[in-house]
Write an enzyme that holds these catalytic residues in place. Structure first.
Site, PDB file in Angstrom:
ATOM      1  N   SER A 276      -3.825   2.162  -4.407  1.00 47.64           N
ATOM      2  CA  SER A 276      -4.849   1.202  -3.993  1.00 47.64           C
ATOM      3  C   SER A 276      -5.887   1.106  -5.091  1.00 47.64           C
ATOM      4  O   SER A 276      -6.193   2.097  -5.754  1.00 47.64           O
ATOM      5  CB  SER A 276      -5.497   1.675  -2.697  1.00 47.64           C
ATOM      6  N   LYS A 282      -4.547   6.749  -1.786  1.00 45.04           N
ATOM      7  CA  LYS A 282      -3.461   5.971  -1.201  1.00 45.04           C
ATOM      8  C   LYS A 282      -2.153   5.972  -1.986  1.00 45.04           C
ATOM      9  O   LYS A 282      -2.147   5.913  -3.206  1.00 45.04           O
ATOM     10  CB  LYS A 282      -3.902   4.515  -1.022  1.00 45.04           C
ATOM     11  N   GLU A 289       7.534  -2.905   2.803  1.00 49.56           N
ATOM     12  CA  GLU A 289       6.664  -3.953   3.368  1.00 49.56           C
ATOM     13  C   GLU A 289       7.066  -5.325   2.829  1.00 49.56           C
ATOM     14  O   GLU A 289       7.124  -6.309   3.562  1.00 49.56           O
ATOM     15  CB  GLU A 289       5.196  -3.684   3.018  1.00 49.56           C
TER      16      GLU A 289
END
Ligand code: ARG
Length: 458
Positions: A276, A282, A289
């Site tokens: 991130s 992260k 996804e």
């Protein structure tokens, strides 16, 4: 100057050229257009429409164009609208007037139909190879995880303990059907359209059997009007690939869930995750996804082609030019998706400990406890009720079924005895499954063996 402007008094506007043209995307048919034209030229020689020298010159010209294209020496022009007329123009510039003879006994309508089918078959076999690789990966992972015990879910609530290999083999079955569905798309479309002309056939006694052999089709189309206007196979393919992506999306969703801190069932290799820009901690599962997200455009492509075909009168209409971008997009998206998904799967680490620990939450052995009572002669409905009350007790006292005292059990039903603890042991419950196709080791190994046999025959 257009190849078709004999009857026109005026040139096309540049906006019309842009809007009408397909060379912006149908250059992807280049190889197949050359292949089709070479076969057509040989056929024209066979039926005496071209001399041997003429056909040889055309074929040599086409081969040179192919070479020069891959050397970056050829530039297609929007002025010539599509790949077919660009190639014809380049050929005529190269070999002179003779180039103009190549279009005898064919139309762009049967030409584009054959190019599309050649593109389709070539790429569908590539996709099938990738589905096969995926199936092999899943089979291997399943074999490696026959002994890994995890919670099986319904409603995303822990339901019954299962083997991880069993869960993975459930996906194998889905992708196995996808393989067959995609393969069947080829079976239905393997008819040669070339030689159909614009719609009514041609005024030449062409040798379509020869073309069929040259271009490796199973049969020759029986109705010219149908073969220039049908795109059924594209719809079937878009549909089969939509189902494939529905499965890819479902397994991606599970990977995303299993990868969450809350589950902690798997660890995805760093090479297949991203960070991130703001939160330093992260490590995000972007690949699954994106696969889940790309499913949206694959479904969109199916609806697009269905809608284009709906309401078209026979035979060719320019609407049919809209069959291309969505097909190319589905083919390209599928190839890259299968490739990365296969790699991602190979680089997943399963946290066996966390998976097994999770079976202990949520009373996953309740059904086994009810079956224990059934074994003692109690009707299943009554047994279900008794165990329900015991679960309620466990929830109140914060106890697992294994942690509840035998005296308490007996207060609910006198049939309970000490052997119940063995019967509800999480590791043992999976092998208490006796039905064919169950999660027991025996059943799982049978299914793996049968699937191995199937894949070896592909
Ligand atoms: N570029 C056209 C297509 O993709 C080729 C066929 C054109 N045929 C015609 N009658 N204008 O469909």
């Amino acid at each position: 100057m257009k190849l078709w402007d004999g009857r026109f008094n005026k040139g096309t506007s540049s906006l019309t050229e842009m809007f009408n043209g397909s060379i912006q995307f149908d250059y992807k048919l280049f190889d197949y257009d050359i292949q089709g034209s070479i076969a057509h030229s040989k056929m024209l020689e066979r039926i005496g429409m071209l001399t041997k020298e003429e056909s040889d010159t055309i074929i040599k010209g086409l081969e040179e164009i192919k070479k020069e294209y891959y050397e970056g020496k050829i530039e297609f022009k929007i002025e010539y609208e599509d790949i077919h007329m660009n190639v014809e123009k380049i050929l005529t510039d190269k070999i002179g007037e003779l180039g103009k003879k190549l279009h005898t006994a064919r139309s762009r309508n049967d030409q584009v139909a054959v190019d599309m089918k050649l593109y389709f078959k070539d790429n569908t076999y590539k996709i099938l190879d990738k589905v096969e690789e995926l199936l092999k990966t899943i089979l291997q992972m399943s074999e490696e995880n026959v002994s890994t015990i995890m919670p099986g879910y319904t409603h995303l609530q822990g339901a019954q303990p299962i083997r991880l290999g069993f869960h993975l083999m459930a996906y194998f079955m889905k992708f196995k059907r996808d393989y067959t569905r995609i393969l069947n798309c080829i079976d239905g479309m393997d008819e040669l359209p070339l030689g159909s002309g614009a719609l009514a056939g041609t005024n030449y006694d062409t040798d379509r059997e020869f073309l069929k052999e040259e271009l490796d089709f199973k049969s020759v189309s029986l109705n010219a009007m149908d073969s220039v206007s049908e795109r059924d196979y594209i719809i079937e393919f878009q549909s089969a690939i939509s189902i494939l992506f529905m499965h890819l999306s479902r397994i991606s969703e599970e990977i995303i869930i299993w990868n969450s801190q809350e589950y902690g069932f798997i660890d995805i290799d760093d090479a297949y995750c991203t960070g991130s820009s703001i939160m330093p901690q992260k490590k995000n599962p972007d690949i699954p996804e994106l696969i889940r997200g790309k499913t949206g455009r694959i479904y969109g492509n199916l609806i697009q082609i269905l809608t284009v075909l709906k309401g078209l009168p026979l035979a060719y209409n320019k609407d049919l030019q809209e069959d291309k971008e969505s097909l190319f997009d589905t083919v390209e998206t599928t190839l890259i998706t299968l490739e990365i998904f296969n790699e991602l799967l190979k680089n997943i680490n399963f946290n066996e400990e966390a998976m097994f620990e999770s079976t202990k939450k949520g009373y996953l052995n309740s059904t086994d406890l009810a079956d224990y009572l059934v074994g003692k002669g109690i009707g299943f409905r009554d047994a279900h009720k008794v165990v329900g009350s015991i679960v309620a007790y466990g929830l109140k006292e914060s106890k697992t079924l294994e942690g509840i005292d035998i005296e308490v059990y007996k207060s609910y039903c006198t049939m309970f005895e000490n052997d119940l603890y063995d019967f509800i042991d999480m590791k043992k419950t999976v092998d208490n499954k006796k039905s064919f196709g169950s999660t027991s080791e025996k059943s799982l190994l049978i299914s793996i063996d049968k699937c191995k046999e199937w894949i070896e025959k592909l």
